[in-house]
Design a protein around this motif. Structure first.
Motif, PDB file in Angstrom:
ATOM      1  N   GLN A   1       9.550  12.587 -14.382  1.00 49.67           N
ATOM      2  CA  GLN A   1       8.605  11.399 -14.498  1.00 49.67           C
ATOM      3  C   GLN A   1       9.214  10.418 -13.968  1.00 49.67           C
ATOM      4  O   GLN A   1      10.358   9.716 -13.493  1.00 49.67           O
ATOM      5  N   ILE A   2       8.409  10.396 -13.228  1.00 57.50           N
ATOM      6  CA  ILE A   2       8.062   8.714 -12.079  1.00 57.50           C
ATOM      7  C   ILE A   2       7.818   7.791 -12.222  1.00 57.50           C
ATOM      8  O   ILE A   2       7.411   8.077 -13.853  1.00 57.50           O
ATOM      9  N   SER A   3       8.723   7.147 -11.866  1.00 57.73           N
ATOM     10  CA  SER A   3       7.784   5.481 -13.207  1.00 57.73           C
ATOM     11  C   SER A   3       7.336   4.771 -11.873  1.00 57.73           C
ATOM     12  O   SER A   3       7.388   4.805 -10.522  1.00 57.73           O
ATOM     13  N   PHE A   4       6.882   2.985 -12.114  1.00 55.51           N
ATOM     14  CA  PHE A   4       5.807   2.205 -11.554  1.00 55.51           C
ATOM     15  C   PHE A   4       6.682   1.269 -10.513  1.00 55.51           C
ATOM     16  O   PHE A   4       6.123   1.087  -8.835  1.00 55.51           O
ATOM     17  N   ALA A   5       8.091   1.530 -10.436  1.00 51.68           N
ATOM     18  CA  ALA A   5       9.405   0.930  -9.883  1.00 51.68           C
ATOM     19  C   ALA A   5       9.303   1.742  -8.263  1.00 51.68           C
ATOM     20  O   ALA A   5       9.287   1.926  -7.386  1.00 51.68           O
ATOM     21  N   ASP A   6       8.873   3.288  -9.238  1.00 51.60           N
ATOM     22  CA  ASP A   6       8.963   4.238  -7.790  1.00 51.60           C
ATOM     23  C   ASP A   6       7.939   3.646  -6.737  1.00 51.60           C
ATOM     24  O   ASP A   6       7.801   3.761  -5.449  1.00 51.60           O
ATOM     25  N   TYR A   7       6.820   3.465  -7.347  1.00 52.33           N
ATOM     26  CA  TYR A   7       5.897   3.133  -6.446  1.00 52.33           C
ATOM     27  C   TYR A   7       6.007   1.752  -5.343  1.00 52.33           C
ATOM     28  O   TYR A   7       5.545   2.310  -4.270  1.00 52.33           O
ATOM     29  N   ASN A   8       5.889   1.308  -6.349  1.00 52.16           N
ATOM     30  CA  ASN A   8       6.555  -0.234  -5.212  1.00 52.16           C
ATOM     31  C   ASN A   8       7.304  -0.154  -3.801  1.00 52.16           C
ATOM     32  O   ASN A   8       8.079  -0.395  -3.231  1.00 52.16           O
ATOM     33  N   LEU A   9       8.446   0.585  -4.267  1.00 49.69           N
ATOM     34  CA  LEU A   9      10.077   1.252  -3.563  1.00 49.69           C
ATOM     35  C   LEU A   9       9.539   1.964  -2.449  1.00 49.69           C
ATOM     36  O   LEU A   9       9.882   1.912  -1.538  1.00 49.69           O
ATOM     37  N   LEU A  10       8.202   3.205  -2.729  1.00 45.83           N
ATOM     38  CA  LEU A  10       7.878   3.693  -1.735  1.00 45.83           C
ATOM     39  C   LEU A  10       7.154   2.777  -1.153  1.00 45.83           C
ATOM     40  O   LEU A  10       6.954   3.425   0.504  1.00 45.83           O
ATOM     41  N   ASP A  11       6.054   2.259  -1.115  1.00 46.10           N
ATOM     42  CA  ASP A  11       5.445   1.645  -0.322  1.00 46.10           C
ATOM     43  C   ASP A  11       6.303   0.221   0.767  1.00 46.10           C
ATOM     44  O   ASP A  11       6.131   0.399   1.583  1.00 46.10           O
ATOM     45  N   LEU A  12       6.896  -0.085  -0.240  1.00 45.99           N
ATOM     46  CA  LEU A  12       8.368  -1.274   0.256  1.00 45.99           C
ATOM     47  C   LEU A  12       9.057  -1.077   1.063  1.00 45.99           C
ATOM     48  O   LEU A  12       8.728  -0.911   3.087  1.00 45.99           O
ATOM     49  N   LEU A  13       8.978   0.826   1.263  1.00 43.40           N
ATOM     50  CA  LEU A  13      10.243   1.454   2.327  1.00 43.40           C
ATOM     51  C   LEU A  13       8.644   2.067   3.599  1.00 43.40           C
ATOM     52  O   LEU A  13       9.493   2.717   4.436  1.00 43.40           O
ATOM     53  N   LEU A  14       8.101   2.725   3.788  1.00 47.09           N
ATOM     54  CA  LEU A  14       7.255   3.268   4.576  1.00 47.09           C
ATOM     55  C   LEU A  14       6.684   1.916   5.425  1.00 47.09           C
ATOM     56  O   LEU A  14       6.745   2.020   6.500  1.00 47.09           O
ATOM     57  N   THR A  15       6.528   0.709   4.467  1.00 43.61           N
ATOM     58  CA  THR A  15       6.330  -0.321   5.225  1.00 43.61           C
ATOM     59  C   THR A  15       7.371  -1.141   6.490  1.00 43.61           C
ATOM     60  O   THR A  15       7.181  -1.333   7.569  1.00 43.61           O
ATOM     61  N   HIS A  16       8.264  -0.570   6.008  1.00 42.48           N
ATOM     62  CA  HIS A  16       9.795  -1.020   6.753  1.00 42.48           C
ATOM     63  C   HIS A  16       9.639   0.000   7.284  1.00 42.48           C
ATOM     64  O   HIS A  16      10.181  -0.365   9.244  1.00 42.48           O
ATOM     65  N   GLN A  17       9.627   1.506   7.351  1.00 36.61           N
ATOM     66  CA  GLN A  17       9.543   2.431   8.420  1.00 36.61           C
ATOM     67  C   GLN A  17       8.465   2.325   9.846  1.00 36.61           C
ATOM     68  O   GLN A  17       9.391   2.307  10.651  1.00 36.61           O
ATOM     69  N   VAL A  18       7.382   0.917   8.606  1.00 37.16           N
ATOM     70  CA  VAL A  18       6.237   0.785  10.339  1.00 37.16           C
ATOM     71  C   VAL A  18       7.344  -0.506  11.443  1.00 37.16           C
ATOM     72  O   VAL A  18       7.454  -0.262  12.050  1.00 37.16           O
ATOM     73  N   LEU A  19       7.737  -1.318  10.663  1.00 38.15           N
ATOM     74  CA  LEU A  19       8.078  -2.490  10.907  1.00 38.15           C
ATOM     75  C   LEU A  19       9.499  -2.395  11.564  1.00 38.15           C
ATOM     76  O   LEU A  19       9.757  -2.705  12.775  1.00 38.15           O
ATOM     77  N   THR A  20      10.839  -1.153  11.362  1.00 40.75           N
ATOM     78  CA  THR A  20      11.675  -1.213  11.816  1.00 40.75           C
ATOM     79  C   THR A  20      11.444   0.846  12.045  1.00 40.75           C
ATOM     80  O   THR A  20      12.686   1.322  10.796  1.00 40.75           O
ATOM     81  N   PRO A  21      11.155   1.154  13.137  1.00 39.28           N
ATOM     82  CA  PRO A  21      11.280   2.906  12.691  1.00 39.28           C
ATOM     83  C   PRO A  21      12.293   3.374  12.410  1.00 39.28           C
ATOM     84  O   PRO A  21      13.421   2.458  13.216  1.00 39.28           O
TER      85      PRO A  21
END
Length: 208
Positions: A146-166
């Motif tokens: 069972q996923i939680s809403f915090a997973d979506y928030n963390l995923l978004d932040l990590l994807l953003t950092h992968q763009v900013l800092t590959p």
């Protein structure tokens, strides 16, 4: 919020506000805290990103299976919010020295999330406990992820950092696998590949 709604198979109507419209003043004055986003869910009007996320979490059963897990989900979400605010401040206040310090310290900021994954089924699940046993007199209990809403928030932040800092997750194998695993969820994968997501600035209103 969009990732959560898309992954949960929900549709929504989005009203994008241009900078010109915002600067005119009336819309801003109508917002409770003078800022967006704003969610209209029936007769409920909500502001503040994390309040909206928590509301969606409760609405779709994405807040852990009990009070203990809910507390852990809140803790993770607050940790994500802290790092998002720190990163956002640097993006909106162009100071190269501060950015360099942030990049140097980024592994320490990411380490707690790697630790949490390691403590939860060896990092093979979501960020917070996820077992809801399904009982049967014929079959043994089967854990349901069972996923939680915090997973979506963390995923978004990590994807953003992968763009900013590959490469920022290269030293964090569990986080790297977590991003790949969640991004491969069919409905979420489709949303992440959609023009609505791909054409959106990676951090709020700023193209970085």
């Amino acid at each position: 919020m969009r990732m959560l709604l898309a992954d949960q198979g929900q549709s929504w109507k989005e009203e994008v506000v241009t900078k010109e419209t915002w600067l005119q003043g009336p819309l801003k004055a109508s917002c409770l805290f003078g800022q967006l986003p704003k969610l209209q869910d029936g007769d409920l009007t909500l502001y503040q990103s994390n309040a909206i996320l928590r509301h969606l979490g409760r609405s779709f059963g994405l807040y852990g299976k009990d009070q203990r897990e809910a507390a852990l989900v809140d803790m993770v979400n607050d940790g994500v919010a802290d790092l998002r605010n720190l990163c956002g401040h640097l993006i909106h206040h162009d100071c190269e020295e501060d950015k360099a310090r942030y990049m140097r310290d980024l592994p320490e900021h990411l380490k707690p999330f790697e630790t949490l994954l390691a403590q939860n089924q060896g990092g093979q699940a979501f960020i917070v406990g996820n077992q809801t046993p399904a009982s049967s007199h014929l079959l043994p209990p089967t854990p349901t992820l069972q996923i939680s809403f915090a997973d979506y928030n963390l995923l978004d932040l990590l994807l953003t950092h992968q763009v900013l800092t590959p490469g920022c997750l290269d030293a964090f194998p569990l986080l790297s696998a977590y991003v790949a695993r969640l991004s491969a969820r069919p409905k979420l994968k489709a949303f992440l590949a959609s023009p609505e997501h791909v054409n959106r600035p990676v951090f709020g209103s700023r193209k970085t």
